[in-house]
Design a protein around this motif. Structure first.
Motif, PDB file in Angstrom:
ATOM      1  N   ALA B 112       0.927  -1.235  -0.080  1.00 36.56           N
ATOM      2  CA  ALA B 112      -0.187   0.191  -0.074  1.00 36.56           C
ATOM      3  C   ALA B 112       1.054   1.262  -0.108  1.00 36.56           C
ATOM      4  O   ALA B 112       2.198   1.154   0.333  1.00 36.56           O
ATOM      5  CB  ALA B 112      -0.856   0.090   1.340  1.00 36.56           C
ATOM      6  N   ARG B 113       0.364   2.160  -0.463  1.00 35.22           N
ATOM      7  CA  ARG B 113       1.047   3.710  -0.155  1.00 35.22           C
ATOM      8  C   ARG B 113       0.165   4.424   0.726  1.00 35.22           C
ATOM      9  O   ARG B 113      -1.038   4.403   0.875  1.00 35.22           O
ATOM     10  CB  ARG B 113       1.299   4.129  -1.648  1.00 35.22           C
ATOM     11  CG  ARG B 113       1.896   3.471  -2.578  1.00 35.22           C
ATOM     12  CD  ARG B 113       2.140   3.956  -3.993  1.00 35.22           C
ATOM     13  NE  ARG B 113       3.276   3.132  -4.727  1.00 35.22           N
ATOM     14  CZ  ARG B 113       4.604   3.457  -4.664  1.00 35.22           C
ATOM     15  NH1 ARG B 113       4.906   4.784  -3.963  1.00 35.22           N
ATOM     16  NH2 ARG B 113       5.399   2.809  -5.423  1.00 35.22           N
ATOM     17  N   ASP B 114       1.063   5.752   1.110  1.00 30.62           N
ATOM     18  CA  ASP B 114       0.271   6.788   1.764  1.00 30.62           C
ATOM     19  C   ASP B 114      -0.824   7.412   1.107  1.00 30.62           C
ATOM     20  O   ASP B 114      -0.684   7.688  -0.140  1.00 30.62           O
ATOM     21  CB  ASP B 114       1.794   7.810   2.270  1.00 30.62           C
ATOM     22  CG  ASP B 114       1.214   8.703   3.354  1.00 30.62           C
ATOM     23  OD1 ASP B 114       1.817   9.203   3.979  1.00 30.62           O
ATOM     24  OD2 ASP B 114      -0.172   9.166   2.967  1.00 30.62           O
ATOM     25  N   GLY B 121       5.209   7.921   1.649  1.00 34.17           N
ATOM     26  CA  GLY B 121       5.552   6.572   2.205  1.00 34.17           C
ATOM     27  C   GLY B 121       4.786   5.267   1.719  1.00 34.17           C
ATOM     28  O   GLY B 121       4.070   5.498   0.742  1.00 34.17           O
ATOM     29  N   VAL B 122       5.381   4.251   1.969  1.00 27.29           N
ATOM     30  CA  VAL B 122       4.774   3.015   1.636  1.00 27.29           C
ATOM     31  C   VAL B 122       4.633   2.078   2.507  1.00 27.29           C
ATOM     32  O   VAL B 122       5.243   2.231   3.715  1.00 27.29           O
ATOM     33  CB  VAL B 122       5.603   2.254   0.523  1.00 27.29           C
ATOM     34  CG1 VAL B 122       5.584   3.167  -0.788  1.00 27.29           C
ATOM     35  CG2 VAL B 122       6.831   1.991   0.893  1.00 27.29           C
ATOM     36  N   VAL B 123       3.727   1.082   2.458  1.00 25.11           N
ATOM     37  CA  VAL B 123       3.695  -0.173   3.557  1.00 25.11           C
ATOM     38  C   VAL B 123       4.357  -1.348   2.952  1.00 25.11           C
ATOM     39  O   VAL B 123       3.785  -1.795   1.612  1.00 25.11           O
ATOM     40  CB  VAL B 123       1.966   0.036   3.861  1.00 25.11           C
ATOM     41  CG1 VAL B 123       1.879  -1.319   5.045  1.00 25.11           C
ATOM     42  CG2 VAL B 123       1.757   1.067   4.508  1.00 25.11           C
ATOM     43  N   PHE B 149      10.011   3.469   9.488  1.00 20.90           N
ATOM     44  CA  PHE B 149       9.438   4.521  10.175  1.00 20.90           C
ATOM     45  C   PHE B 149       8.405   3.873  11.310  1.00 20.90           C
ATOM     46  O   PHE B 149       8.672   4.426  12.464  1.00 20.90           O
ATOM     47  CB  PHE B 149       8.510   5.518   9.368  1.00 20.90           C
ATOM     48  CG  PHE B 149       8.271   6.668   9.905  1.00 20.90           C
ATOM     49  CD1 PHE B 149       6.705   6.584  10.359  1.00 20.90           C
ATOM     50  CD2 PHE B 149       8.823   7.649  10.276  1.00 20.90           C
ATOM     51  CE1 PHE B 149       6.413   7.993  10.860  1.00 20.90           C
ATOM     52  CE2 PHE B 149       8.660   8.763  10.717  1.00 20.90           C
ATOM     53  CZ  PHE B 149       7.292   9.082  11.170  1.00 20.90           C
ATOM     54  N   LYS B 157       5.779   0.374   8.094  1.00 21.41           N
ATOM     55  CA  LYS B 157       5.859   1.670   7.188  1.00 21.41           C
ATOM     56  C   LYS B 157       7.245   2.249   6.866  1.00 21.41           C
ATOM     57  O   LYS B 157       8.054   2.434   7.703  1.00 21.41           O
ATOM     58  CB  LYS B 157       5.175   2.770   7.835  1.00 21.41           C
ATOM     59  CG  LYS B 157       3.390   2.341   8.119  1.00 21.41           C
ATOM     60  CD  LYS B 157       2.770   3.356   8.645  1.00 21.41           C
ATOM     61  CE  LYS B 157       1.306   3.145   8.936  1.00 21.41           C
ATOM     62  NZ  LYS B 157       0.540   3.972   9.649  1.00 21.41           N
ATOM     63  N   ILE B 158       7.474   2.582   5.404  1.00 20.62           N
ATOM     64  CA  ILE B 158       8.713   3.021   4.993  1.00 20.62           C
ATOM     65  C   ILE B 158       8.448   4.406   4.719  1.00 20.62           C
ATOM     66  O   ILE B 158       7.537   5.039   3.911  1.00 20.62           O
ATOM     67  CB  ILE B 158       9.299   2.282   3.854  1.00 20.62           C
ATOM     68  CG1 ILE B 158       9.055   0.813   3.908  1.00 20.62           C
ATOM     69  CG2 ILE B 158      10.590   2.865   3.330  1.00 20.62           C
ATOM     70  CD1 ILE B 158       9.872   0.486   4.930  1.00 20.62           C
ATOM     71  N   ILE B 159       9.252   5.324   5.483  1.00 24.23           N
ATOM     72  CA  ILE B 159       9.267   6.689   4.598  1.00 24.23           C
ATOM     73  C   ILE B 159      10.316   7.019   3.667  1.00 24.23           C
ATOM     74  O   ILE B 159      11.312   6.428   3.820  1.00 24.23           O
ATOM     75  CB  ILE B 159       9.717   7.685   6.006  1.00 24.23           C
ATOM     76  CG1 ILE B 159       9.128   9.132   5.470  1.00 24.23           C
ATOM     77  CG2 ILE B 159      10.973   7.585   6.550  1.00 24.23           C
ATOM     78  CD1 ILE B 159       9.088  10.048   6.723  1.00 24.23           C
TER      79      ILE B 159
END
Lengths: 139, 257
Positions: B112-114, B121-123, B149, B157-159
């Motif tokens: 997923a994405r923000d 960010g992405v998940v 993050f 979650k990745i920033i």
């Protein structure tokens, strides 16, 4: 409808939308519900779910969207009742105001010019709302 | 024995000779005759074919629908095959990079994405159960993606480096100048705090410098696209073209050790 909008916004739209600024489908659904829904408690539950779904996948400020969607939903609900609801451009005005208010608050919280993104997003949201409204009317 | 009356014999003989002559004549002219007879033959055979088609239309209709269904199925299979082939290629490249890399890496898929437009960010589908920890650096075979993050049991979650609030200490490889890479409002990347007399130019490679300790040293960030003066005139900044296409991420590598 909330889950479908969330799924589209979080999974599908980022891959397909050509522009940098995507429409906020969950906010569009929240404003539309506030205009159409008759029962206030039910409205609050729905708009809270819209905001919460957005918060779950957001990077920062968990709960901000849930809280603010409730505020926007309540304001739209009560204001629309004192105005003529069938006015076609009313939805666009409320949606634009909600979008700009959202990004104004973010700009204040983070001291960053997020309001500029808010301007673009307000335009894109209104465009998407009109397309969705036409598709719905044709159906 | 056949008895021909004598008075009819000349007539019989003449008829016989005439027939023989006609046969000989048509033998020489058979192609002309064939051409003359082909048109009506064609018309009548076409009529017979059409009549048969009309009588058998239901059979042909069903057969057509069946074949159309098969074509559709094969088309879908072809699309799926192409997708699987591309995924296979990507994963082979990731695996090859992972095997050669000095780091312990975990492969993860973007799920997923923000949903907002103000943060990037992405998940991913890995969490602390798979060894991911907050602050782990995320890369691909091409370069830097961001850092972890937030971690939960099976997702993280990745920033991204294109987020305005994510700063990476960086260095221009050629000139060894230090600066800070961060995102811009619309998702681009810039390197700030270059000196006024900076020698950086378009095409220079930008790497992580490892100064702040958040990111290991010498991970590729991108390439300088252009160098501009800061609005206040105190220094310069450069617009960076990221090595990784952050808008089309599908799988990433997380440095877990």
């Amino acid at each position: 409808m909330i889950l479908a909008a969330g799924w589209l916004q979080i999974v599908i739209l980022p891959s397909l939308w050509p522009l940098r600024v995507k429409p906020d489908l969950l906010l569009i659904v929240a404003v539309a519900l506030a205009l159409k829904e008759g029962s206030y408690p039910r409205l609050i539950v729905f708009v809270f779910l819209c905001g919460l779904l957005k918060d779950v996948f957001s990077m920062r400020l968990f709960g901000f969207n849930a809280l603010m969607f409730c505020v926007y939903g309540s304001l739209v609900y009560f204001l629309s009742r004192s105005l003529y609801r069938e006015t076609p451009w009313l939805a666009f005005v409320f949606l634009s105001c909600a979008t700009l208010a959202h990004y104004s608050l973010l700009s204040l919280i983070f001291f960053s010019p997020y309001i500029l993104i808010g301007l673009f997003e307000a335009v894109v949201n209104c465009l998407f709302l009109s397309l969705a409204g036409r598709a719905y009317a044709r159906k | 024995m056949l008895k021909i009356p004598q008075r009819k014999l000349p007539l019989f003989t003449a008829s016989l000779v005439g027939i023989i002559l006609i046969v000989v004549f048509t033998a020489y002219q058979k192609s002309l005759l064939l051409d003359m007879l082909a048109a009506p033959a064609g018309l009548s055979s076409g009529f017979i074919t059409d009549a048969r088609a009309i009588l058998n239309y239901r059979y042909f209709l069903n057969e057509n629908q069946r074949l159309e269904g098969e074509i559709l199925k094969y088309r879908k299979d072809a699309v799926l095959l192409k997708e699987l082939t591309q995924e296979n290629e990507r994963l082979k490249q990731l695996l090859s990079f992972k095997e050669q890399s000095p780091y312990a890496l975990a492969v993860a898929r973007i799920i997923a994405r923000d949903p907002g437009n103000w943060s990037r960010g992405v998940v991913i589908n890995k969490g602390f159960k798979q060894g991911i920890r907050q602050g782990n650096v995320v890369i691909t075979g091409l370069g830097l993606v961001g850092r972890v993050f937030e971690v939960s049991a099976n997702t993280s979650k990745i920033i991204l480096i294109s987020d305005m609030d994510n700063a990476v200490s960086a260095r221009v490889q050629r000139t060894r100048e230090e600066g800070m890479v961060s995102g811009t409002l619309l998702g681009g990347i810039v390197m700030r705090y270059l000196e006024k007399g900076s020698d950086a130019s378009a095409g220079d490679v930008v790497l992580t410098s490892g100064l702040t300790g958040n990111y290991p040293e010498s991970i590729l960030i991108g390439e300088v696209r252009e160098v501009k003066n800061e609005p206040q005139g105190l220094g310069k900044y450069c617009v960076i073209k990221p090595a990784v296409d952050l808008g089309r991420l599908e799988e990433v590598l997380v440095i877990i050790r």
